[in-house]
Design an enzyme around this catalytic site. Structure first.
Site, PDB file in Angstrom:
ATOM      1  N   SER A 130      -6.394  40.483 -19.037  1.00 51.87           N
ATOM      2  CA  SER A 130      -6.254  39.211 -17.877  1.00 51.87           C
ATOM      3  C   SER A 130      -5.959  39.405 -17.112  1.00 51.87           C
ATOM      4  O   SER A 130      -5.673  40.496 -16.792  1.00 51.87           O
ATOM      5  CB  SER A 130      -5.925  37.427 -18.820  1.00 51.87           C
ATOM      6  N   TYR A 141       2.120  32.518 -21.158  1.00 52.26           N
ATOM      7  CA  TYR A 141       0.834  33.561 -22.020  1.00 52.26           C
ATOM      8  C   TYR A 141       0.912  34.755 -21.149  1.00 52.26           C
ATOM      9  O   TYR A 141       0.487  35.543 -21.002  1.00 52.26           O
ATOM     10  CB  TYR A 141      -0.385  32.885 -21.527  1.00 52.26           C
ATOM     11  N   LYS A 145       0.072  38.501 -21.624  1.00 49.90           N
ATOM     12  CA  LYS A 145      -0.927  39.536 -21.181  1.00 49.90           C
ATOM     13  C   LYS A 145      -0.035  40.400 -20.498  1.00 49.90           C
ATOM     14  O   LYS A 145      -0.654  42.167 -20.561  1.00 49.90           O
ATOM     15  CB  LYS A 145      -1.502  38.209 -20.457  1.00 49.90           C
TER      16      LYS A 145
END
Length: 233
Positions: A130, A141, A145
């Site tokens: 991402s 999150y 990533k």
């Protein structure tokens, strides 16, 4: 580079969102078979698609899939979760679950399928990252990533001797259920899938799907304050 025509692919989280688009794109480019995983898989009407159960947080589930899918030549680590978890205020259990799926789950799959890819000529491993791999402010999150990006870069080195192409994919927000509540511009999953397939076939090590990802990577050369991304939690 890795040929998609005639390949046997595995797409984790392959029954919705970007994963579903990846399965469709691989088939469009001539993949002979695609294992499309989900925790609760639904059968496919396409005989080239084998719907299989997989929980990437469960080592036994990953091992069972590897025992079943010994013909794989292309692995796409797409399965992931997004919990609204700030690092200081979020539920620690959600933060741990995020890393279990997004980091350790992907690593479990890579470890299980590395010898299979080697036995089948090298093939390719694709990890879906991402732009938040490089951006601050996305809580657990984004941190997961970032960790996966580092894992991918190290796997590229470790898998090079066996001839396995390792591709890291970065993108902004795709138009999927997972980010439906985030009010921002979103890219169509089909466009993401096409960019990934192009990268695999061209032999790329990294795919920056959209302009937002390209801008964020360029910002790494500047001050860390410039890496902040506004993401609702």
């Amino acid at each position: 580079m890795t040929a998609i025509q005639g390949s046997v692919a595995l797409v984790t989280g392959g029954q919705r969102g970007i994963g579903k688009a990846l399965v469709e794109e691989l088939l469009r480019r001539g993949a002979a078979k695609v294992y499309a995983t989900a925790r609760r898989p639904a059968p496919s009407a396409d005989p080239r698609v084998e719907a299989v159960a997989l929980d990437v947080t469960d080592p036994a589930s990953v091992e069972a899939l590897a025992a079943r899918a010994g013909d794989v030549t292309l692995v796409v680590n797409n399965a992931g979760v997004l919990y609204p978890s700030g690092l200081l205020t979020g539920d620690l259990a959600d933060i741990v679950a995020t890393f279990e799926t997004n980091v350790f789950g992907a690593l479990r799959v890579a470890r299980a399928f590395a010898p299979i890819l080697a036995a089948n000529g090298g093939g390719a491993l694709v990890d879906m990252h991402s732009l938040l791999s490089w951006g601050a402010g996305a809580g657990a999150y984004g941190a997961s990533k970032a960790a996966l990006w580092s894992v991918t870069n190290s796997l590229r080195v470790e898998l090079a001797p066996q001839g396995t192409q390792v591709v890291g994919v970065h993108l902004g927000f795709a138009d999927t259920e997972m980010v439906a509540a985030i009010p921002t511009g979103k890219i169509a999953p089909a466009l993401v899938a096409a960019a990934v397939a192009d990268g695999v076939e061209k032999g790329d090590s990294e795919v920056l799907v959209d302009e937002a990802s390209r801008r964020m990577k360029a910002a790494l050369a500047g001050p860390v304050e410039g890496l902040t991304v506004a993401v609702g939690r």
